[in-house]
Design a protein around this motif. Sequence first.
Motif, short mmCIF file in Angstrom:
data_model
loop_
_atom_site.label_atom_id
_atom_site.label_comp_id
_atom_site.label_asym_id
_atom_site.label_seq_id
_atom_site.Cartn_x
_atom_site.Cartn_y
_atom_site.Cartn_z
N MET A 1 11.12 3.84 8.29
CA MET A 1 10.46 2.56 8.00
C MET A 1 9.05 2.53 8.57
N LEU A 2 8.89 2.94 9.83
CA LEU A 2 7.57 2.94 10.46
C LEU A 2 6.63 3.90 9.75
N THR A 3 7.18 5.05 9.31
CA THR A 3 6.36 6.02 8.57
C THR A 3 5.88 5.41 7.26
N ALA A 4 6.76 4.71 6.56
CA ALA A 4 6.40 4.07 5.30
C ALA A 4 5.32 3.01 5.51
N ILE A 5 5.45 2.23 6.58
CA ILE A 5 4.44 1.21 6.91
C ILE A 5 3.09 1.88 7.17
N LEU A 6 3.13 3.00 7.90
CA LEU A 6 1.89 3.73 8.19
C LEU A 6 1.24 4.24 6.91
N PHE A 7 2.04 4.71 5.96
CA PHE A 7 1.51 5.17 4.68
C PHE A 7 0.72 4.05 3.98
N VAL A 8 1.32 2.85 3.92
CA VAL A 8 0.67 1.74 3.23
C VAL A 8 -0.59 1.30 3.99
N ILE A 9 -0.56 1.32 5.31
CA ILE A 9 -1.74 0.99 6.11
C ILE A 9 -2.88 1.96 5.82
N ILE A 10 -2.55 3.25 5.75
CA ILE A 10 -3.58 4.26 5.45
C ILE A 10 -4.19 4.00 4.08
N GLY A 11 -3.34 3.67 3.09
CA GLY A 11 -3.84 3.37 1.75
C GLY A 11 -4.77 2.17 1.74
N ALA A 12 -4.38 1.11 2.46
CA ALA A 12 -5.20 -0.11 2.51
C ALA A 12 -6.53 0.14 3.20
N PHE A 13 -6.51 0.86 4.32
CA PHE A 13 -7.74 1.18 5.04
C PHE A 13 -8.66 2.04 4.18
N SER A 14 -8.07 2.99 3.46
CA SER A 14 -8.87 3.88 2.61
C SER A 14 -9.62 3.09 1.55
N PHE A 15 -8.88 2.22 0.85
CA PHE A 15 -9.53 1.45 -0.21
C PHE A 15 -10.53 0.45 0.36
N GLY A 16 -10.24 -0.07 1.54
CA GLY A 16 -11.19 -0.98 2.18
C GLY A 16 -12.50 -0.29 2.52
N LEU A 17 -12.42 0.98 2.89
CA LEU A 17 -13.62 1.76 3.24
C LEU A 17 -14.43 2.17 2.01
N LEU A 18 -13.78 2.22 0.86
CA LEU A 18 -14.42 2.76 -0.34
C LEU A 18 -15.73 2.09 -0.67
N GLY A 19 -15.78 0.75 -0.61
CA GLY A 19 -16.98 0.02 -0.97
C GLY A 19 -18.18 0.41 -0.13
N THR A 20 -17.96 0.66 1.16
CA THR A 20 -19.06 1.08 2.05
C THR A 20 -19.63 2.42 1.62
N PHE A 21 -18.75 3.36 1.25
CA PHE A 21 -19.23 4.68 0.83
C PHE A 21 -19.93 4.62 -0.52
N VAL A 22 -19.47 3.73 -1.40
CA VAL A 22 -20.16 3.54 -2.68
C VAL A 22 -21.59 3.04 -2.44
N LYS A 23 -21.72 2.09 -1.54
CA LYS A 23 -23.04 1.53 -1.22
C LYS A 23 -23.93 2.59 -0.58
N LEU A 24 -23.36 3.43 0.29
CA LEU A 24 -24.14 4.50 0.93
C LEU A 24 -24.62 5.51 -0.12
N ALA A 25 -23.77 5.82 -1.08
CA ALA A 25 -24.16 6.75 -2.15
C ALA A 25 -25.28 6.15 -3.00
N ARG A 26 -25.22 4.84 -3.20
CA ARG A 26 -26.29 4.17 -3.94
C ARG A 26 -27.60 4.25 -3.16
N GLN A 27 -27.52 4.00 -1.85
CA GLN A 27 -28.72 4.09 -1.01
C GLN A 27 -29.30 5.50 -0.98
N ASP A 28 -28.45 6.48 -1.27
CA ASP A 28 -28.88 7.88 -1.33
C ASP A 28 -29.58 8.19 -2.64
N GLY A 29 -29.63 7.22 -3.55
CA GLY A 29 -30.39 7.38 -4.78
C GLY A 29 -29.58 7.62 -6.04
N TYR A 30 -28.25 7.52 -5.97
CA TYR A 30 -27.41 7.80 -7.14
C TYR A 30 -27.01 6.51 -7.83
#
Length: 295
Positions: free
Chosen positions: A1-30
């Motif tokens: 159960m704890l492992t499954a919860i950790l999996f979902v947390i990792i997924g949520a954190f990953s998608f939450g971070l995505l927008g920041t990296f998209v913005k950084l790539a834009r600032q890099d000129g793409y």
Amino acid sequence: MLTAILFVIIGAFSFGLLGTFVKLARQDGYDTANITFSQVATGFILILLLNLLARKKKAEDWKFTTGEKVKVALHGVCVGLINIFYFLSIWYGSAGTSIVLLTQSVWMGILLESILTRKFPSPRKIIAAVVILGGTVLATNLLLAGSSIGLAAIGFGLLAAVASTCSIYLSSRVVVNKSPLRRTLFLNMGCLLAVLIIWGPSLLQSFDAAVLWKWGLALALLGMVLPPLMYVKGMPVIGVGLSGIITSLQIPVGAIFACLVLRENINVYQWTGILLIIGAIVWLNIGLLRKTNTQ
């Protein structure tokens, strides 16, 4: 159960971070076309490699009929549209605001469920939807004079939410009993197809291959590899209620990293709106969580 919860947390954190990296790539000129293609193409290659290297425990789970492949690929088209609209929303607005707009899929899902079942939503769902809408008004600064958010950012953010609503609906209904890794491969094929259809002409004119090695891997891991794989592994174990609560973490994660990395200014009204949205999602899913625990 704890492992499954950790999996979902990792997924949520990953998608939450995505927008920041998209913005950084834009600032890099793409531009959005290059950023979206680099994410989807790299993600497809990574999933393909994982499929080639994976140990196939049950051969029947890895065999997809032509019809099943088409259905999963069409689901992938929805995922591709999420990325396209979400990235465009970030392009015209901010990472913090765009992740808030994307979460409108919660009340859109309630509306879709009501239409499909021909049943009026429960009071809990109606209240949650109203709170989410109110929180969104605060979180996007719509009430403040001189707000910098544009109609394009709002429009593309809501289109991303519509595509996300369709994707969530299909996730629980399209070829759910086969290998998650194999299913993700065909899903990514559809996603790549959608990106090529929409951004193909632009890519032919201005594609910069450097974006693949500069940003492709990070964007693919955060948006195309980790979230779907982690959710598929964790959500069936912990249930819909707890999954809905944990995935709401992507909102504060997106906002916090937008502040820390991108230096986006998020005022007290916006934080209040974000907390209202998270609270509504938690309250909406708490009944499902209790039901799961009693079974």
